[in-house]
Design an enzyme around this catalytic site. Structure first.
Site, PDB file in Angstrom:
ATOM      1  N   LYS A  48       0.352  -1.541  -0.168  1.00  0.00           N
ATOM      2  CA  LYS A  48       0.125  -0.035   0.009  1.00  0.00           C
ATOM      3  C   LYS A  48       0.799   1.519   0.353  1.00  0.00           C
ATOM      4  CE  LYS A  48      -2.030   1.591   4.072  1.00  0.00           C
ATOM      5  NZ  LYS A  48      -1.425   3.045   4.313  1.00  0.00           N
ATOM      6  N   ASN A  49       1.878   1.262   0.891  1.00  0.00           N
ATOM      7  CA  ASN A  49       3.006   2.654   1.135  1.00  0.00           C
ATOM      8  C   ASN A  49       3.448   2.998   0.134  1.00  0.00           C
ATOM      9  OD1 ASN A  49       0.926   3.009   3.231  1.00  0.00           O
ATOM     10  ND2 ASN A  49       2.014   2.365   4.516  1.00  0.00           N
TER      11      ASN A  49
ATOM     12  N   ARG B 153      -5.104  10.401   4.457  1.00  0.00           N
ATOM     13  CA  ARG B 153      -3.792  11.512   4.465  1.00  0.00           C
ATOM     14  C   ARG B 153      -2.861  11.720   3.423  1.00  0.00           C
ATOM     15  NH1 ARG B 153      -2.797  13.637   7.983  1.00  0.00           N
ATOM     16  NH2 ARG B 153      -0.755  13.511   7.951  1.00  0.00           N
TER      17      ARG B 153
ATOM     18  N   CYS C 223      -5.745  12.454  12.602  1.00  0.00           N
ATOM     19  CA  CYS C 223      -5.958  11.606  11.987  1.00  0.00           C
ATOM     20  C   CYS C 223      -5.977  10.092  14.226  1.00  0.00           C
ATOM     21  CB  CYS C 223      -5.635  10.404  11.786  1.00  0.00           C
ATOM     22  SG  CYS C 223      -3.988   9.742  11.253  1.00  0.00           S
TER      23      CYS C 223
ATOM     24  N   ARG D 145      -0.296  14.095  13.200  1.00  0.00           N
ATOM     25  CA  ARG D 145       0.544  14.221  11.797  1.00  0.00           C
ATOM     26  C   ARG D 145       0.635  15.696  11.199  1.00  0.00           C
ATOM     27  NH1 ARG D 145      -1.550   8.113   9.831  1.00  0.00           N
ATOM     28  NH2 ARG D 145      -0.183   8.546   8.610  1.00  0.00           N
ATOM     29  N   PRO D 146       1.046  16.808  11.683  1.00  0.00           N
ATOM     30  CA  PRO D 146       2.167  18.017  10.522  1.00  0.00           C
ATOM     31  C   PRO D 146       2.044  17.119   9.183  1.00  0.00           C
ATOM     32  CG  PRO D 146       2.905  17.811  12.585  1.00  0.00           C
ATOM     33  CD  PRO D 146       1.747  16.377  12.668  1.00  0.00           C
ATOM     34  N   VAL D 147       2.257  18.428   8.279  1.00  0.00           N
ATOM     35  CA  VAL D 147       2.693  18.305   6.822  1.00  0.00           C
ATOM     36  C   VAL D 147       3.604  19.728   6.953  1.00  0.00           C
ATOM     37  CG1 VAL D 147       0.666  17.068   5.824  1.00  0.00           C
ATOM     38  CG2 VAL D 147       0.915  19.676   5.524  1.00  0.00           C
ATOM     39  N   ASP D 148       3.755  20.197   8.339  1.00  0.00           N
ATOM     40  CA  ASP D 148       4.506  21.083   8.164  1.00  0.00           C
ATOM     41  C   ASP D 148       6.255  20.539   7.296  1.00  0.00           C
ATOM     42  OD1 ASP D 148       5.132  19.413  10.269  1.00  0.00           O
ATOM     43  OD2 ASP D 148       7.038  20.847  10.441  1.00  0.00           O
ATOM     44  N   GLN D 149       6.831  19.785   7.421  1.00  0.00           N
ATOM     45  CA  GLN D 149       8.389  19.483   6.733  1.00  0.00           C
ATOM     46  C   GLN D 149       7.837  19.051   4.714  1.00  0.00           C
ATOM     47  OE1 GLN D 149      10.899  19.187   8.540  1.00  0.00           O
ATOM     48  NE2 GLN D 149       9.390  20.099   9.808  1.00  0.00           N
TER      49      GLN D 149
ATOM     50  N   ASP E 153       4.392   0.634  11.869  1.00  0.00           N
ATOM     51  CA  ASP E 153       3.179  -0.130  11.268  1.00  0.00           C
ATOM     52  C   ASP E 153       2.879  -1.938  11.696  1.00  0.00           C
ATOM     53  OD1 ASP E 153       2.965   1.166   8.085  1.00  0.00           O
ATOM     54  OD2 ASP E 153       2.414   2.047   9.948  1.00  0.00           O
TER      55      ASP E 153
ATOM     56  N   ILE F 175       7.048   6.960  16.913  1.00  0.00           N
ATOM     57  CA  ILE F 175       7.161   7.585  15.892  1.00  0.00           C
ATOM     58  C   ILE F 175       5.243   8.714  15.597  1.00  0.00           C
ATOM     59  CG2 ILE F 175       6.647   7.512  13.283  1.00  0.00           C
ATOM     60  CD1 ILE F 175       8.815   6.784  14.095  1.00  0.00           C
TER      61      ILE F 175
ATOM     62  N   ARG G 243      -8.935  -0.328   3.941  1.00  0.00           N
ATOM     63  CA  ARG G 243      -8.062   0.996   3.767  1.00  0.00           C
ATOM     64  C   ARG G 243      -6.887  -0.384   3.152  1.00  0.00           C
ATOM     65  NH1 ARG G 243      -7.321   6.496   6.862  1.00  0.00           N
ATOM     66  NH2 ARG G 243      -5.794   6.395   5.182  1.00  0.00           N
TER      67      ARG G 243
END
Ligand code: EPZ
Length: 416
Positions: free
Chosen positions: A22-23, A92, A116, A121-125, A304, A326, A396
């Site tokens: 999936k990933n 996401r 979530c 789980r920000p996306v600042d990076q 995971d 994590i 999912r």
């Protein structure tokens, strides 16, 4: 809302075919936005998250044809440079369209993914890196608006190791002007699989598989053919299942060289594994031994797989300690397992597990993807019947898990 009904106590015997990762599939599908050529992909897993990303990609105008695990993409008629909230909020990983759209079309409007269950789980990076490449980014109305006539190569070091952050910036850098250096890059096998695909499309990337990626931008990328790598998380999930129930299974279509830490822990548990070129035979007799671990970025113990190994620890012949480094809230399966009779105490980001002689079936609720997989494992080891609610989480990330497990002797049915 579908539920799973599991009657525990059955040994697992037989063969399971592992699906594509999936990933790896999610970023690779987004790479279709980077070229006007054909991307011919195989071993694409049939998952709800894949359906979601294909719906989102099709909305941009990307041509998508799918035939089972084969997907062909063509990006010659992209018309919309937007990823709307109603789709992004359900997954996401939709943020992965940001880098490609910006790099190829100079503009992108992507909804900020909400938090979530497992963490904020920000996306600042992602944003910081794209700004370093010259993008002008504003956030308003819950959307990321990114603009840049032509991205310019830069040296970027993310504050922490981020898998999709690395993937977004890597895809953007392939079409930027000049050289980009990504330091502190994620090294997960799925990142490597994406990088290999991009090279097949004509990208120039050095340092693949290391934490320092050096990309020379090119004017355009062409189509390619690629098979998605098999899913190490799905494979480890089934290995934990047989470790918990006992039995003798053969995993097909799996790699054996990219989850060593997890395999070592499974041997510590008492699983006997025989590796073939693309198969793993796993035999388990007797009670699992307890294993302790702390999750870290690749090549360390994968977050995971944390919940799945905890499920095995709940019935092990001793105590264990599990530390999650994590995500800040990835222990929601603990209360559900305790409802099955497990004995787990959490203290901050560490869970202390005391192995019990047996679990007893009860109604439980899935809270996130890997938690739901861990509840299936615990339920198969429990005595009696367990009903797992909200298994849309499971769908999912797992391709028909109950079908694969029933085929090797589990008593597990989906009830509408
Ligand atoms: C990817 O998520 C995976 N998803 C996750 O798998 C996996 O758990 C995670 O990597 C870690 O391995 C996909 O690949 C689609 P991160 P991602 O960015 O990229 C923080 C599953 O079960 N962070 O590596 O979103 C973040 O909060 C899913 O298949 C920032 O602070 O994870 C987290 O604490 C769950 N700012 C840590 O870094 C950022 O800009 C690692 O996150 C980005 C991340």
């Amino acid at each position: 809302m579908d539920k799973l009904q599991v009657v525990g106590g059955k040994r697992l015997e037989g063969e399971i075919v592992i699906s594509g990762a999936k990933n790896a599939a999610l970023p690779i599908l987004c790479a279709g936005l980077l070229t006007s050529g054909d991307l011919e992909l195989s071993n694409v897993p049939r998952l709800h998250d894949v359906k979601t990303i294909l719906k989102l990609l099709a909305q941009t105008g990307l041509k998508v044809t799918q035939d089972d695990e084969k997907v062909t993409l063509n990006g010659s008629a992209i018309t919309t440079l937007e990823a709307p909230y109603e789709l992004v909020k359900t997954m996401r990983a939709s943020i992965l369209v940001l880098g490609p759209l910006l790099a190829r079309f100079g503009e992108a409007k992507v909804s900020l993914p909400g938090g979530c269950a497992i963490g904020s789980r920000p996306v600042d990076q992602h944003i910081k890196g794209l700004q370093a490449l010259g993008a002008d980014i504003t956030i308003e109305g819950g959307y990321i608006h990114a603009k840049c006539k032509k991205l310019k190569g830069a040296r970027i070091r993310t504050d922490m190791i981020t898998v999709t952050g690395t993937e977004n910036l890597l895809m953007a850098a392939t079409l930027a002007d000049g050289e980009t250096v990504l330091e502190n890059a994620a090294r997960e096998p799925e990142v490597t699989d994406l990088a290999n695909l991009l090279v097949a499309m004509g990208a120039r990337i050095e340092g693949i598989g290391t934490d320092r990626l050096v990309i020379q931008g090119v004017a355009e990328l062409h189509g390619a053919r690629h098979a998605v790598i098999s899913d190490r998380i799905e494979a480890a999930t089934f290995l934990c299942a047989v470790a918990a129930t006992g039995g003798d299974i053969l995993l097909r279509n799996t790699r054996t060289d990219y989850f060593d830490v997890a395999l070592d822990k499974l041997r510590e548990i008492g699983l006997v594994m025989t590796m073939g070129p693309e198969s793993i035979r796993a035999q388990m007799g007797g009670r699992p031994k307890p294993v302790s671990f702390r999750t870290t970025e690749y090549p360390g113990f994968p977050t995971d797989m944390q919940a799945q190994f905890m499920a095995v620890d709940t019935i092990a012949s001793g105590s264990s300690r599990i530390t999650e480094t994590i995500f800040e809230n990835r222990f929601m399966h603990v209360q559900e397992m305790n409802r099955l009779g497990a004995s787990i105490q959490t203290e901050g980001n560490t869970a202390h597990v005391k192995g019990v002689d047996r679990l007893v079936g009860a109604p439980v609720m899935a809270t996130d993807l890997r938690a739901s997989a861990s509840l299936v494992i615990a339920a198969m080891a429990a005595q009696g019947t367990t009903i797992i609610d909200r298994i849309y989480h499971l769908d999912r990330g797992y391709d028909r898990m109950e079908v694969k497990l029933s085929a090797v002797g589990a008593d597990i049915v989906r009830i509408k």
